[in-house]
Design a protein around this motif. Structure first.
Motif, PDB file in Angstrom:
ATOM      1  N   THR A  37     -11.612  23.160  -8.037  1.00 42.61           N
ATOM      2  CA  THR A  37     -11.194  21.826  -8.454  1.00 42.61           C
ATOM      3  C   THR A  37      -9.867  21.479  -7.778  1.00 42.61           C
ATOM      4  N   ILE A  38      -9.827  20.283  -7.203  1.00 43.57           N
ATOM      5  CA  ILE A  38      -8.587  19.816  -6.579  1.00 43.57           C
ATOM      6  C   ILE A  38      -7.634  19.393  -7.698  1.00 43.57           C
ATOM      7  N   PRO A  39      -6.441  20.011  -7.778  1.00 39.32           N
ATOM      8  CA  PRO A  39      -5.542  19.711  -8.909  1.00 39.32           C
ATOM      9  C   PRO A  39      -5.158  18.232  -8.954  1.00 39.32           C
ATOM     10  N   ALA A  40      -4.934  17.745 -10.171  1.00 38.38           N
ATOM     11  CA  ALA A  40      -4.520  16.358 -10.354  1.00 38.38           C
ATOM     12  C   ALA A  40      -3.191  16.106  -9.638  1.00 38.38           C
ATOM     13  N   HIS A  41      -3.157  15.034  -8.897  1.00 39.78           N
ATOM     14  CA  HIS A  41      -1.939  14.637  -8.168  1.00 39.78           C
ATOM     15  C   HIS A  41      -1.998  13.133  -8.001  1.00 39.78           C
ATOM     16  N   TYR A  42      -1.321  12.441  -8.907  1.00 39.17           N
ATOM     17  CA  TYR A  42      -1.439  10.978  -8.888  1.00 39.17           C
ATOM     18  C   TYR A  42      -0.144  10.312  -9.326  1.00 39.17           C
ATOM     19  N   ILE A  43       0.047   9.107  -8.851  1.00 38.28           N
ATOM     20  CA  ILE A  43       1.235   8.319  -9.192  1.00 38.28           C
ATOM     21  C   ILE A  43       1.114   7.839 -10.637  1.00 38.28           C
ATOM     22  N   ILE A 100       0.866  -1.181   0.000  1.00 35.30           N
ATOM     23  CA  ILE A 100       0.000   0.000   0.000  1.00 35.30           C
ATOM     24  C   ILE A 100       0.898   1.224   0.000  1.00 35.30           C
ATOM     25  N   ILE A 101       0.586   2.165  -0.871  1.00 38.63           N
ATOM     26  CA  ILE A 101       1.331   3.423  -0.956  1.00 38.63           C
ATOM     27  C   ILE A 101       0.425   4.541  -0.453  1.00 38.63           C
ATOM     28  N   ARG A 102       0.935   5.346   0.475  1.00 39.43           N
ATOM     29  CA  ARG A 102       0.127   6.477   0.964  1.00 39.43           C
ATOM     30  C   ARG A 102       0.228   7.613  -0.047  1.00 39.43           C
ATOM     31  N   HIS A 103      -0.885   7.906  -0.720  1.00 37.04           N
ATOM     32  CA  HIS A 103      -0.862   8.957  -1.753  1.00 37.04           C
ATOM     33  C   HIS A 103      -2.312   9.379  -2.037  1.00 37.04           C
ATOM     34  N   PRO A 104      -2.584  10.683  -2.246  1.00 36.62           N
ATOM     35  CA  PRO A 104      -3.985  11.117  -2.426  1.00 36.62           C
ATOM     36  C   PRO A 104      -4.605  10.648  -3.742  1.00 36.62           C
ATOM     37  N   MET A 105      -3.800  10.426  -4.792  1.00 35.27           N
ATOM     38  CA  MET A 105      -4.333  10.015  -6.109  1.00 35.27           C
ATOM     39  C   MET A 105      -5.497  10.929  -6.530  1.00 35.27           C
ATOM     40  N   ASP A 106      -5.275  12.252  -6.463  1.00 35.65           N
ATOM     41  CA  ASP A 106      -6.323  13.190  -6.897  1.00 35.65           C
ATOM     42  C   ASP A 106      -6.428  13.176  -8.419  1.00 35.65           C
ATOM     43  N   SER A 107      -7.659  12.946  -8.906  1.00 40.35           N
ATOM     44  CA  SER A 107      -7.846  12.769 -10.348  1.00 40.35           C
ATOM     45  C   SER A 107      -7.828  14.096 -11.104  1.00 40.35           C
ATOM     46  N   ASP A 166      18.582  -6.539  -8.038  1.00 45.29           N
ATOM     47  CA  ASP A 166      18.786  -5.565  -9.122  1.00 45.29           C
ATOM     48  C   ASP A 166      17.836  -5.788 -10.288  1.00 45.29           C
ATOM     49  N   LYS A 167      17.008  -6.805 -10.184  1.00 47.04           N
ATOM     50  CA  LYS A 167      16.196  -7.205 -11.322  1.00 47.04           C
ATOM     51  C   LYS A 167      14.795  -6.602 -11.273  1.00 47.04           C
ATOM     52  N   LEU A 168      14.384  -5.990 -12.379  1.00 43.82           N
ATOM     53  CA  LEU A 168      13.038  -5.413 -12.474  1.00 43.82           C
ATOM     54  C   LEU A 168      12.023  -6.540 -12.649  1.00 43.82           C
ATOM     55  N   VAL A 169      11.104  -6.686 -11.687  1.00 47.70           N
ATOM     56  CA  VAL A 169      10.105  -7.749 -11.823  1.00 47.70           C
ATOM     57  C   VAL A 169       8.740  -7.232 -12.251  1.00 47.70           C
ATOM     58  N   LEU A 170       8.434  -5.980 -11.921  1.00 49.08           N
ATOM     59  CA  LEU A 170       7.115  -5.439 -12.275  1.00 49.08           C
ATOM     60  C   LEU A 170       7.234  -3.944 -12.501  1.00 49.08           C
ATOM     61  N   GLN A 171       6.620  -3.481 -13.586  1.00 43.17           N
ATOM     62  CA  GLN A 171       6.566  -2.045 -13.836  1.00 43.17           C
ATOM     63  C   GLN A 171       5.127  -1.652 -14.099  1.00 43.17           C
ATOM     64  N   CYS A 172       4.666  -0.634 -13.392  1.00 39.44           N
ATOM     65  CA  CYS A 172       3.268  -0.213 -13.498  1.00 39.44           C
ATOM     66  C   CYS A 172       3.187   1.200 -14.071  1.00 39.44           C
ATOM     67  N   ASP A 173       2.245   1.410 -14.999  1.00 40.39           N
ATOM     68  CA  ASP A 173       1.853   2.747 -15.443  1.00 40.39           C
ATOM     69  C   ASP A 173       0.437   2.970 -14.959  1.00 40.39           C
ATOM     70  N   TRP A 174       0.254   4.023 -14.189  1.00 40.64           N
ATOM     71  CA  TRP A 174      -1.076   4.264 -13.628  1.00 40.64           C
ATOM     72  C   TRP A 174      -1.659   5.567 -14.146  1.00 40.64           C
ATOM     73  N   GLY A 175      -2.984   5.602 -14.247  1.00 38.43           N
ATOM     74  CA  GLY A 175      -3.705   6.817 -14.589  1.00 38.43           C
ATOM     75  C   GLY A 175      -4.327   7.429 -13.341  1.00 38.43           C
ATOM     76  N   ARG A 176      -5.303   8.342 -13.587  1.00 40.54           N
ATOM     77  CA  ARG A 176      -5.895   9.096 -12.477  1.00 40.54           C
ATOM     78  C   ARG A 176      -6.840   8.266 -11.634  1.00 40.54           C
ATOM     79  N   ALA A 177      -7.259   7.108 -12.154  1.00 44.37           N
ATOM     80  CA  ALA A 177      -8.352   6.379 -11.514  1.00 44.37           C
ATOM     81  C   ALA A 177      -7.894   5.136 -10.769  1.00 44.37           C
ATOM     82  N   VAL A 178      -6.641   5.110 -10.364  1.00 46.04           N
ATOM     83  CA  VAL A 178      -6.259   4.144  -9.336  1.00 46.04           C
ATOM     84  C   VAL A 178      -6.651   4.797  -8.005  1.00 46.04           C
TER      85      VAL A 178
END
Lengths: 104, 142
Positions: free
Chosen positions: A39-45, A21-28, A54-66
Motif C-alpha cells: 500500500t502506498i502510504p497516505a501523503h496528501y495536502i 495548480i500544486i504539484r503533489h502526489p495526493m496519495d490517499s 496580509d489578508k486571508l482570502v481563502l482557507q481550504c481543508d482537504w481530504g485524501r480525495a482531492v
C-alpha cells in the motif's frame, strides 16, 4: 528548486479570478503499488491558504480525495494589478510550500 | 490521535510562516456521508437549495480526476464544502471564503465509484445543500 505552486490571475470588472495548480502526489493511502503489492502510504495536502497582501482570502481543508496535482480556482474582489497573492500548503507529512505571485 | 495532534502542533509551531487553523480530522476520516456531516456540521440543519449549482460531467471515465465547479447565488457565502457520498471518506474538501470571495470554487476530485456529489454552502450563517449523481466508469480509489 522550482516551486510546487503555479498561479495564474486575471482581473475583470473588479473581480480577480485565481487559477492554481500544486504539484503533489495526493496519495490517499488506499492504493497498492501494482508492482510490489504494498500500500502506498497516505501523503496528501491538508491545508491551503491564500492571502491577498496580509489578508486571508481563502482557507481550504482537504481530504485524501482531492486529485493528484490539485487544481484550485476561486474568485475574489478588492485586488488590483501589482498586488501580491500568496498561496501556502501543508501536508500530512509536515511538508509545506508557499509562493508569492504578482496579480496581473 | 493525541500524539499526532501534538506533532502537527509542533510542526506548525516550527513553521511560523505557515499558520493554519485546526483541522476537523474526525470528520475527514468519517466513513459515511451522515457521519461526516454530523461531525463537520454538528447539530446544524441543512436545507436543500436550488441556488447551488454543481457543474460536473454526468459520466466520467476516470474517477481519479473529476473536475467539479460549485457556483452559488446565495448571499454572504462563507464556506463551500464538497462531499462524495460513496467514497471511503465522503468529506472531500472544505473552503472557507472571506467576504471578498464570490460563491465559486473549482477543483478536481477523486471518485471511487458512481455516487452523488454533495455541496454544502454556508450563507448568512445557515447551511444549504445540493447534490448531483455522477456515473463513474473506472474508480479513482478515493
Amino acid at each position: 528548486m522550482a516551486s510546487s505552486i503555479k498561479i495564474r490571475t486575471s482581473i475583470k470588472d473588479g473581480l480577480t479570478t485565481v487559477r492554481s495548480i500544486i504539484r503533489h502526489p495526493m496519495d490517499s493511502g488506499y492504493i497498492k503499488n501494482p508492482e510490489t503489492g504494498d500500500t502506498i502510504p497516505a501523503h496528501y495536502i491538508e491545508k491551503v491558504t491564500v492571502h491577498h497582501g496580509d489578508k486571508l482570502v481563502l482557507q481550504c481543508d482537504w481530504g485524501r480525495a482531492v486529485s493528484a496535482n490539485p487544481f484550485l480556482s476561486f474568485i475574489f474582489s478588492g485586488a488590483k494589478t501589482g498586488d501580491t497573492l500568496r498561496i501556502s500548503w501543508a501536508d500530512n507529512k509536515g511538508e509545506s510550500d508557499s509562493i508569492e505571485a504578482v496579480i496581473q | 490521535m493525541a500524539g499526532s495532534a501534538l506533532l502537527a502542533g509542533l510542526g506548525s509551531f516550527l513553521k511560523p510562516l505557515v499558520a493554519f487553523a485546526e483541522r476537523n480530522s474526525s470528520a475527514f476520516s468519517a466513513e459515511t456521508e451522515a457521519e461526516a456531516i454530523a461531525k463537520f456540521f454538528p447539530d446544524q440543519n441543512i436545507t436543500p437549495s436550488d441556488a447551488i449549482a454543481i457543474s460536473v460531467h454526468d459520466l466520467v471515465e476516470n474517477g481519479a480526476i473529476v473536475p467539479v465547479e460549485i457556483n452559488t447565488s446565495l448571499p454572504e457565502t462563507s464556506s463551500i464544502t464538497i462531499l462524495v457520498e460513496k467514497n471511503p471518506n465522503p468529506l472531500i474538501a472544505n473552503f472557507d471564503l472571506s467576504p471578498e470571495c464570490s460563491g465559486f470554487i473549482a477543483t478536481r476530485i477523486k471518485m471511487a465509484k458512481p455516487s452523488d456529489i454533495v455541496a454544502v454552502v454556508r450563507s448568512q450563517g445557515k447551511l444549504f445543500s445540493a447534490r448531483k449523481f455522477v456515473e463513474v466508469i473506472e474508480g479513482g480509489c478515493g
